[in-house]
Motif scaffolding. Structure first.
Motif, short mmCIF file in Angstrom:
data_model
loop_
_atom_site.label_atom_id
_atom_site.label_comp_id
_atom_site.label_asym_id
_atom_site.label_seq_id
_atom_site.Cartn_x
_atom_site.Cartn_y
_atom_site.Cartn_z
N GLY A 204 0.79 -1.22 0.00
CA GLY A 204 0.00 0.00 0.00
C GLY A 204 0.82 1.27 0.00
O GLY A 204 0.30 2.35 0.32
N GLU A 205 2.10 1.18 -0.38
CA GLU A 205 2.97 2.35 -0.37
C GLU A 205 2.98 3.04 -1.74
O GLU A 205 2.63 2.45 -2.76
CB GLU A 205 4.40 1.94 0.01
N TRP A 206 3.41 4.32 -1.72
CA TRP A 206 3.58 5.06 -2.95
C TRP A 206 4.86 4.61 -3.64
O TRP A 206 5.88 4.42 -3.00
CB TRP A 206 3.67 6.56 -2.67
N VAL A 207 4.80 4.47 -4.96
CA VAL A 207 5.98 4.16 -5.76
C VAL A 207 5.99 5.11 -6.95
O VAL A 207 5.03 5.17 -7.71
CB VAL A 207 5.96 2.70 -6.26
N HIS A 208 7.07 5.88 -7.09
CA HIS A 208 7.20 6.79 -8.23
C HIS A 208 8.05 6.11 -9.30
O HIS A 208 9.19 5.75 -9.05
CB HIS A 208 7.88 8.11 -7.79
N LEU A 209 7.49 5.96 -10.47
CA LEU A 209 8.18 5.31 -11.58
C LEU A 209 8.41 6.29 -12.72
O LEU A 209 7.55 7.13 -13.01
CB LEU A 209 7.37 4.12 -12.11
N PHE A 210 9.56 6.16 -13.36
CA PHE A 210 9.86 6.93 -14.55
C PHE A 210 10.06 5.92 -15.68
O PHE A 210 11.17 5.48 -15.95
CB PHE A 210 11.10 7.80 -14.34
N PRO A 211 8.96 5.53 -16.34
CA PRO A 211 9.00 4.38 -17.26
C PRO A 211 9.63 4.64 -18.62
O PRO A 211 9.56 3.78 -19.49
CB PRO A 211 7.51 4.03 -17.42
N GLU A 212 10.27 5.80 -18.81
CA GLU A 212 10.97 6.03 -20.07
C GLU A 212 12.27 5.23 -20.13
O GLU A 212 12.83 5.04 -21.21
CB GLU A 212 11.27 7.51 -20.26
N GLY A 213 12.76 4.81 -18.99
CA GLY A 213 13.98 4.00 -18.97
C GLY A 213 15.23 4.79 -19.31
O GLY A 213 16.22 4.24 -19.78
N GLY A 214 15.20 6.08 -19.08
CA GLY A 214 16.36 6.92 -19.37
C GLY A 214 15.97 8.38 -19.26
O GLY A 214 14.82 8.71 -18.93
N VAL A 215 16.89 9.26 -19.52
CA VAL A 215 16.64 10.70 -19.46
C VAL A 215 16.50 11.23 -20.89
O VAL A 215 17.42 11.12 -21.69
CB VAL A 215 17.78 11.45 -18.75
#
Length: 209
Positions: A33-44
């Motif tokens: 039930g925790e928050w998870v921040h994902l950046f699904p671009e896999g790069g910058v």
């Protein structure tokens, strides 16, 4: 791993596929039930367009698992097999490219004169919650109920029981097609949000000149 973890960041092995065990660390946080921040671009990617590999697509047929899309499918896997459907809130930001600019080779460096230089303008915009019930319900109606991961070792990490971890965690082609559909919906909403955020940032910077 220790240094990254101290910053409340979970590491991932780039190129390790959606079946790598490190992804289960994210899954367990979600199951708890925790928050998870994902950046699904896999790069910058310092561009309004999501994920640089999106420019290399040669077809746009929806639902085809052979098309990678612009985002990584790990986020789709986490959503599909969550014991309780996660609430997915997209957000985008613009202006960070002025703090951490990239050169032509994609190498990132800190802005020069970060303390005494011109003030930075950064825009952040949150979108509406994204739902996936229709996609997942349609999949389960055709292929049966999806297995679920748990906050503890539970029914996924079965090594203690003498069975191979990957026999449970690895994804089938049918499941990958589902992840693609889920991720594609996120991609569509994020692209809209990214355009709005970039426009907001441009307006803000122009008005401050």
């Amino acid at each position: 791993y220790i240094i990254i973890g101290a910053g409340q960041v979970l590491p991932i092995c780039r190129g390790g596929s959606i079946d790598q065990k490190l992804l289960l660390d994210f899954a367990r946080h979600l199951a708890a039930g925790e928050w998870v921040h994902l950046f699904p671009e896999g790069g910058v990617w310092q561009d309004w367009e999501l994920g640089g590999r999106g420019r290399r697509l040669n077809t746009n047929e929806p639902g085809d698992a052979t098309i990678k899309g612009k985002l990584k499918w790990g986020v789709g896997k986490l959503i599909a097999h969550a014991p309780v459907r996660p609430r997915v809130i997209p957000f985008a930001h613009a202006g960070m490219e002025n703090l951490l600019p990239q050169d032509d080779k994609g190498k990132t460096s800190f802005k020069q004169k970060i303390l005494l230089g011109d003030p930075l303008q950064v825009a952040v915009k949150f979108g509406k919650e994204i739902f996936f019930d229709d996609i997942i319900d349609a999949h389960e109606k055709q292929h049966g109920r999806l297995w679920k991961y748990e906050a503890t070792s539970g029914n996924v990490d079965t090594i203690k029981e003498g069975r191979d971890f990957h026999s449970k965690w690895d994804s089938s082609d049918v499941e990958k097609a589902l992840y693609h559909k889920i991720t594609k919906r996120i991609e569509t909403e994020l692209e809209k949000l990214a355009r709005e955020t970039v426009a907001k940032h441009k307006l803000k910077t122009q008005s401050s000149i």
